[in-house]
Write a protein that holds these residues in place. Sequence first.
Motif, PDB file in Angstrom:
ATOM      1  N   GLY A  59      -7.670 -32.920  25.415  1.00 24.78           N
ATOM      2  CA  GLY A  59      -7.660 -32.366  26.759  1.00 24.78           C
ATOM      3  C   GLY A  59      -8.397 -31.034  26.723  1.00 24.78           C
ATOM      4  O   GLY A  59      -9.065 -30.714  25.742  1.00 24.78           O
ATOM      5  N   ARG A  60      -8.255 -30.283  27.806  1.00 23.42           N
ATOM      6  CA  ARG A  60      -8.837 -28.946  27.824  1.00 23.42           C
ATOM      7  C   ARG A  60      -7.705 -27.949  27.821  1.00 23.42           C
ATOM      8  O   ARG A  60      -6.611 -28.240  28.297  1.00 23.42           O
ATOM      9  N   THR A  61      -7.966 -26.774  27.338  1.00 21.60           N
ATOM     10  CA  THR A  61      -6.965 -25.730  27.431  1.00 21.60           C
ATOM     11  C   THR A  61      -7.646 -24.421  27.827  1.00 21.60           C
ATOM     12  O   THR A  61      -8.825 -24.231  27.558  1.00 21.60           O
ATOM     13  N   GLY A  62      -6.875 -23.532  28.465  1.00 20.10           N
ATOM     14  CA  GLY A  62      -7.374 -22.222  28.836  1.00 20.10           C
ATOM     15  C   GLY A  62      -8.347 -22.276  30.001  1.00 20.10           C
ATOM     16  O   GLY A  62      -8.528 -23.308  30.639  1.00 20.10           O
ATOM     17  N   LYS A  63      -8.960 -21.135  30.268  1.00 13.86           N
ATOM     18  CA  LYS A  63      -9.966 -21.103  31.315  1.00 13.86           C
ATOM     19  C   LYS A  63     -10.964 -19.995  31.016  1.00 13.86           C
ATOM     20  O   LYS A  63     -10.769 -19.204  30.091  1.00 13.86           O
TER      21      LYS A  63
ATOM     22  N   ALA B 267      -3.280 -28.756  29.515  1.00 12.79           N
ATOM     23  CA  ALA B 267      -4.495 -28.359  30.223  1.00 12.79           C
ATOM     24  C   ALA B 267      -4.131 -27.591  31.488  1.00 12.79           C
ATOM     25  O   ALA B 267      -4.714 -26.545  31.785  1.00 12.79           O
TER      26      ALA B 267
ATOM     27  N   SER C 152      -2.077 -24.192  30.687  1.00 13.17           N
ATOM     28  CA  SER C 152      -2.854 -23.106  30.092  1.00 13.17           C
ATOM     29  C   SER C 152      -3.875 -22.536  31.077  1.00 13.17           C
ATOM     30  O   SER C 152      -4.485 -21.513  30.833  1.00 13.17           O
ATOM     31  N   PHE C 153      -4.075 -23.218  32.208  1.00 10.93           N
ATOM     32  CA  PHE C 153      -5.053 -22.742  33.187  1.00 10.93           C
ATOM     33  C   PHE C 153      -4.466 -21.635  34.048  1.00 10.93           C
ATOM     34  O   PHE C 153      -5.174 -20.740  34.477  1.00 10.93           O
ATOM     35  N   TYR C 154      -3.176 -21.702  34.287  1.00 10.26           N
ATOM     36  CA  TYR C 154      -2.543 -20.744  35.199  1.00 10.26           C
ATOM     37  C   TYR C 154      -1.792 -19.681  34.419  1.00 10.26           C
ATOM     38  O   TYR C 154      -0.946 -19.993  33.588  1.00 10.26           O
TER      39      TYR C 154
END
Lengths: 955, 178
Positions: free
Chosen positions: A177-181, B83, B86-88
């Motif tokens: 998946g993706r993590t962070g931004k 996903a 970790s975005f927020y």
Amino acid sequence: MASAVGAPARRLVTCSIDGRPVTVPEGTTIWEAARQLGIEIPVLCHDPRLRPVGVCRVCVVDVGERVLAAACVRGVADGMKVTTTSEGIERCRKTLTELLLSDYPRESRREATLGDDELLALARRYGIDREAIPLPRGDGRREDLSSPVIAVDHAACILCDRCIRACDEVQHNDVIGRTGKGYGARIAFDLDVPMGESTCVSCGECAAVCPTGALTHKSLGVAIHPRAELRAVDSVCPYCGVGCAVTYYVDLSKNAIAFADGRPSPGNDSRLCVKGRYGFDYAFHPQRLAKPLIRRGEYYPKGPLSGDVRGEGRGARGRKPGGVVDSEEVLPAFREASWDEALDLVARRFLEIRATHGPDALAGFGSAKCSNEEAYVFQKLLRAVFGTNNGDHCTRLCHASSVAALLETIGSGAVTNVYGDVRNADVVLVAGSNTTDNHPVAATFIKDAAARGTKLLVVDSRETGIARHAHHFLRIAPGSDVALYNAWMHVLIEEDLIDHEFVRERTEGFDALKEVARRYPPELAEGICGVPAGRIREVARIFGRARAALIFWGMGISQHTHGTDNARCLISLALLSGSVGRPGTGLHPLRGQNNVQGASDAGLIPMVYPDYQSVEDPAVQRQFEEAWGVALNPKRGLTVVEIMEGALRKTVRGMYILGENPFLSDPNINKVRKALASLDFLVVQDIFLTETAEFADVILPATSFFEKTGTYTNTDRRVQIGRQALEPPGDARLDWTIVCEIARRMGYRMEYRDAEEIFDELTSLAPSYAGLTYRSLEPYGKLWPCPDPETGDGIQILFDDAFPTPSGRAKFVPAEYQPAAELPDDEYPFVLNTGRLLEHWHTGTMTRRARALHAIQPSAFCEMNPEDLEHLGIEPGDLVTLRSRRGSITLRVQASPRTAPGAVFVPFHFREAAANALTNDRLDPYGKIPELKFCAVRVEKALADERLEHASGPS
Amino acid sequence: MRDWHPAVAAAEPSQKAERDPAAPLFGGVYRERFERILGRYPTKRAALLPVLHLAQEVRGWLAPETMTRVAELLDLTPAQVRAVASFYTMFNLKPVGSYLVQVCTNIACDLCGAGKVLERFLSETGTEPGAISADGRYTVVETECLGACGFATAVLINDRFYESVTPENVPALLAELP
């Protein structure tokens, strides 16, 4: 690809691309349409096998709108005028490349190995000097080298999401998946743990689709070079019955394979699993046998040579952990010999035994890992030269009961439809099959269908990987299948969910089935299966209401003393619902080994000549006598376990074992040990010194899969060519030439130019293979039967209007529930279940010598429910001793709720804790398959100094 | 009465998270709230954000096992949950104290002395930014704009909103927390 039956034809649209008109189905993307014209639009985030997402924007084109459009996601429209290249477009692409490159690492792992880094290719195309880019650099992102097969370099990742789609939507493993931004955004494995600690199954699909140096294959000992610098050999995978099409890239200077790519065959659509992609290096393992070996005189009377195989636990040398036969312990018992000496000895001893004790004192085990040609010449040797039908192979331990049931009911033992047709099913039942571990690539098609709306029903006593994808998972008590499916049929009949027309027109014996099913209301089955009656009804209804239902099954069905009954029930269920002979329907016993279908087709079974023609039918016998020019034995031969019993009783005295390892694969090792030791003469032909070879008089060094050309028939009936990729080591010889030499020295001429000539002889005697030639098998093989090999792919769906039975109808054969042969009791309270692991295969001879597979799964373990462990006061990771009435093994225990309370699961690959020391050799009366999936065991916490005790005798 | 904005009175009382990792994630009253959330969405996966908020309310932070459990409950994969989580920045991916003090240091608050407010919170609680105080009660962090630029400095303590906070009223504010 199997034809998409029933898909409505899409409207055609015409557009022009760079001034050239093209007509394509509506919905086709600009990128695809351009490709059909031979126009390559550069793109980083797209791969034709993936769902387009349009995130990299490199593929932008001018469609005459205010802004450029991404060609990979934009569909063509009637009259659309597309310009794929212009100064403005190229400036856009160049800028995007510069931006991506600005933070790209100096060294790309992809460029350093395969040399096909797509970002660097774009950089070269646009003449970008990385050092001259006036943009700030990030402070670097880390590497993750924790996986044994895949290197991760987050700094080289451009977040194109190809790997995420490959993992989620192609292989359906859902790990990436993706993590962070922002700048911190990265791909992540599960909850952002190192790849090697995640649930990654190492299929390598992500590394195969990655366009940059972010995800790359690690070298398995042979450096990976660009494809053009290596020799590409189109072949197939040597492991399971799925038979994935593979291209091996061979480093000729090292006579070794550097890496493998999947090929776009209908059977695997370029997908591979960890064994297929990373499990090839066993072939150039230093322990390969390279000289014929003859047992030294001082090592008679015969017996096992190593402490492990003797079963006495720790030898004087102390055993090494894990792995393989200790050559240093075993080799001194043998001396090297010339081929002439070895072959003369073999021929002389077989002739002597035949003269003294008759032809039926000889027997042979062939192998489902060898080619059709090798299986054919081997059974011909046994029948035409030895004069016996005592020839069998591990099909007996795998689907013998399924085949017995299929032959009896529908007149043919092969699958009625290919696994890929699951895409056309609206309900699929997976019964007793650990598909994700044992047929990983076939499982991707099932998981894919389930994700697209096909209702997936999984029935198993263990919660296997495929169960996670199921809409309904029924965990039944071990060995209770007959009761469950009888109850399903009870519900279907009671609620009138049966296909009356099919039952009336295409079947016979319905009344008898009805009578038996009547006696199995779900309330009764609940008591046997442990599944609430309401659930049984609910799931039976889903099956009964299916428009098209496909049934897959595995060893959980077949390896029981009532294995044939289990399969009969599944067949009845299919007949009752009319689920045979149409798209999306069928009966598919998933074949375990790469050529178990083909070896059976080629006649390597004791009751039949090639193509299942009975040895007891005088007309058939005459035909083969004519073809082979000798009188043949009309008596059906002995099966695998019967041959071992024959050896114990001295009715079988000489054996030729080609590529099998019965010491580990057959049930009840303590009995097998005695049987092998009591043979007067044993020849073992193999690529490694196996446990079985310790009992041999002569060991003949054979060629591995990669060193020969031959055909292999997969679980779909797809006959494919495996091509030679490597030169054999030392004096090792092609298996079929060894067989022919033995025949010649025993006075029978068996001469062939090459494997192709053998194949032609086989096809002339096996009507199902009629018409197939090596030429027509290129590039992706053909399904048998194949009426038009020049143009067609072969028949995918069998029996659309009649069954190959005398009446043309399929027969219902009802079955009554009966418990397993050995039930748990106070003394042995647990039920043992044996099976396989994703990374290993059969007796581990190959996979335990493949460095990646060994690294991932190095040692024996058993799996138990955490509740049971707590009850017994055993911690996960402790050593436990499992005891059955036949033997005991000591190994570490893992806790997993996947295994039900009261059960113990043991993978059977591990010699140091061989599951078959425990298993029961009682046979199914029809299929003669042993009950490998069920016996009673006791679990004890092992003392520390007991840790090296292995496979000892009965306690 | 204190000199911060009366909107405080309308906010929910500060929630102290339950920190028993062995307890079921959503038991009792949380079970009901979980079911209510699910009822608002057409699919389970669509409920991910509110369910993560609920999970954080229960546990104080989103531990790996919490995210795994949420994935199981919503038929998602752990990677998908991670996903989103970790975005927020509102989701805590590491443990925090019983009270999470978020001090806005964006432009308006910064001009009105948010830096000093932050320093005062840190010195009063004896912690570093993002760390947990020795008594386990506090974690103090900087946060992005809380949307109260007219009442700088804005501070959020768990779910409770405080406006016009000055270094001087930090001790009283902390003392008032239960």
